[in-house]
Motif scaffolding. Structure first.
Motif, mmCIF file in Angstrom:
data_model
loop_
_atom_site.group_PDB
_atom_site.id
_atom_site.type_symbol
_atom_site.label_atom_id
_atom_site.label_comp_id
_atom_site.label_asym_id
_atom_site.label_seq_id
_atom_site.Cartn_x
_atom_site.Cartn_y
_atom_site.Cartn_z
ATOM 1 N N HIS A 193 -9.072 8.568 2.281
ATOM 2 C CA HIS A 193 -7.876 9.356 2.637
ATOM 3 C C HIS A 193 -8.226 10.730 3.187
ATOM 4 C CE1 HIS A 193 -6.469 6.584 -0.649
ATOM 5 N NE2 HIS A 193 -5.768 6.203 0.400
ATOM 6 N N THR A 236 0.780 -1.239 0.000
ATOM 7 C CA THR A 236 0.000 0.000 0.000
ATOM 8 C C THR A 236 0.816 1.297 0.000
ATOM 9 O OG1 THR A 236 -1.594 -1.274 1.302
ATOM 10 C CG2 THR A 236 -2.045 1.050 1.033
ATOM 11 N N HIS A 284 0.458 4.521 -3.327
ATOM 12 C CA HIS A 284 1.018 5.639 -2.563
ATOM 13 C C HIS A 284 2.534 5.639 -2.649
ATOM 14 C CE1 HIS A 284 -2.910 6.418 -0.877
ATOM 15 N NE2 HIS A 284 -3.002 5.167 -0.528
ATOM 16 N N HIS A 290 -8.719 3.598 7.292
ATOM 17 C CA HIS A 290 -7.604 3.446 6.361
ATOM 18 C C HIS A 290 -6.529 4.507 6.560
ATOM 19 C CE1 HIS A 290 -5.653 2.332 2.613
ATOM 20 N NE2 HIS A 290 -5.720 3.576 2.207
#
Ligand SMILES: [Fe+2]
Length: 506
Positions: free
Chosen positions: A313, A121, A497, A248
């Motif tokens: 996010h 991730t 990311h 998250h």
């Protein structure tokens, strides 16, 4: 051709291998003082043998490095050698339970198993190590130069609990020069059976036992950690969550660690092994969303209700007088199935990214939470977006510019990037037909102090050429297009990311 659900894309095919090569084809001119390394993490492998990976959650992590040494660009990539990667590669098929996929062998083979760590991730530079992050487990340590996997890390024994999770989304505190992160920590409350049996008989005893049993459900708390500039991590505090929520990302102010608990919940049924975690998710549409504000100094947690929404996010958060301001791309679907569409669309067999129904756009939003707990919100842009980023020097304080990935391919002819100027509300956008650009990363110009004095880096995929390239934009003029592009001779599947460091990988 626009990348959309009707047009399966080669974007989701596997990368051609692991590479370490100079990038020969550079168009435009690279800024001489743009020096350092852009690390990205994402899914490089969408097929294991003849089995297609079902979703972004379960694809094996692959870390890429674009190394800019002032003269040119070097590219390097390596898969993280997780247990999942090694075992499935050897077997030629996935063997472990994922978040959205089941292990072969039926419910019994899946019961009480958590998803395998795919380390896919995000990345974090931690002193002399690179950490490949995944939200459901421990980070993997990699070499900053070689990207070689050293193994799982407990960050010096600090990560505790049955999962020892260290989330994919840490947040910078530039004032303290630290990074704050959290870890998902599931638990079942300790039951006091002696209380149920003591001095109670018959109906009263049965009532107490029923009450006790009702308490015996899995719960989630978050463990908050802070890592200093030397790479030393310490445990800060625990934050109990209202419900079995998916969290998250986090935001940070100087006083608070901030989380959002949406009505998207994990069904404990998944633990029985009858369905995957993803297929067991439920949307409690009658519940609100909660802002969870946890004082960094350990005081009582503030929980503030607001209208139901979902998000992945945060952009940033900061304090403004007595108010707490939180910015994020807010997703408030007309139907809760839209939540699943929105997330499930990021898949190998459906090319569209982030595209739910058009009415379900993800809107960059500013929330203001007053000291009395009143919540107001305002939209900051009129187009769908995700993967928000800022100049990290403004983390925890007010920022003027957000950089986002634009996610309305049908409207803009491709998935590009944009900059939103919050002083005026004006957006600059760069979208190119047949292209997908990932999360933009702001890099400050050496010696510069103005918030948009620097560059924005992203990785763009060109569907026609089936190749990817590092793209460099002037942060103040995104709409003028890239000032330099470093083309690879192959493509990189979607990465999620990344981070930039001024250290030049060797
Ligand atoms: Fe993320």
């Amino acid at each position: 051709m626009v990348l959309n659900a009707a047009a399966p894309s080669r974007y989701w095919t596997d990368i051609a291998g692991e590479f370490d090569l100079p990038v020969d084809e550079i168009t435009g001119s690279l800024p001489a003082n743009l020096v350092g390394t852009l690390y990205r993490n994402g899914s490089g492998r969408w097929n294991i043998g003849s089995t297609m990976v079902k979703s972004v959650f379960d694809a094996d992590g692959m870390v890429s490095a674009f190394v800019l040494d002032g003269r040119g660009v070097r590219f390097r990539n390596k898969f993280v050698r997780t247990k999942h990667y090694l075992r499935s590669t050897e077997a030629g098929q996935p063997l472990d339970r994922g978040f959205s996929s089941q292990r072969p062998g039926g419910p019994l083979a899946n019961a009480l198993r958590l998803p395998a760590n795919t380390a896919n991730t995000n990345v974090m530079v931690n002193a002399d190590r690179l950490l490949a992050l995944w939200e459901g487990g421990r980070p993997h340590e990699l070499g900053l130069d070689t990207l070689e996997t050293y193994g799982l890390s407990s960050l010096g024994g600090v990560l505790k609990g049955p999962v020892g999770a260290y989330s994919a989304h840490y947040t910078h505190d530039p004032i303290a020069d630290t990074k704050v992160n959290f870890g998902f920590d599931p638990y079942i409350p300790r039951l006091d059976l002696r209380w149920a049996l003591r001095d109670a008989r018959g109906a009263e005893r049965r009532r107490r036992l029923r009450e006790l049993l009702a308490e015996a459900v899995p719960r989630v708390r978050l463990r908050v950690y802070e890592t200093d500039a030397r790479g030393v991590t310490r445990y800060v505090r625990s934050v109990p969550l209202p419900g079995l929520a998916i969290v998250h990302d986090m935001a940070l102010t100087q006083r608070y660690a901030i989380f959002v608990v949406s009505p998207m919940r994990i069904n404990p049924w998944a633990l029985t092994g009858y369905a995957s975690f993803w297929d067991s998710m439920q949307f409690e549409k009658d519940l609100p969303s909660y802002f969870v504000l946890a004082p960094r100094n350990g005081g009582p947690v503030r929980i503030v209700e607001t209208d139901a929404f979902f998000h992945w996010h945060f952009t940033n958060a900061y304090e403004d007088g007595g108010d707490v301001v939180v910015e994020l791309p807010r997703f408030a679907p007309h139907t809760w199935s839209g939540v699943k569409n929105y997330t499930a669309h990021v898949r190998s067999d459906i090319a569209q990214i982030g595209g739910a129904e058009p009415a379900d756009a993800v809107v960059l939003t500013r929330f203001r939470i007053t000291a009395a707990g009143r919540v107001t919100r305002e939209p900051l842009a009129d187009f769908g977006c995700e993967f928000p980023q800022i100049d990290q020097r403004r983390s925890t304080v007010r920022h003027d510019f957000s950089y986002v990935a634009v996610q309305e391919p049908d409207r803009f002819g491709g998935q590009g990037i944009a900059r939103v100027d919050h002083r005026t509300g004006a957006a600059q956008m760069y979208c190119q037909e047949d292209n997908v650009l990932v999360e933009p990363t702001f890099v400050a110009r050496p010696g510069g102090t103005a918030e948009d004095d620097g560059w924005v880096l992203t990785v763009g995929y060109d569907e026609i050429r089936h190749r990817s390239r590092l793209m460099v934009f002037d942060a103040a003029h995104i709409d003028e297009g890239p000032t330099a592009e470093a083309w690879l001779p192959f493509h990189i599947p979607m990465s999620y990311h990344g981070t930039f460091t001024t250290r030049v990988a060797r």
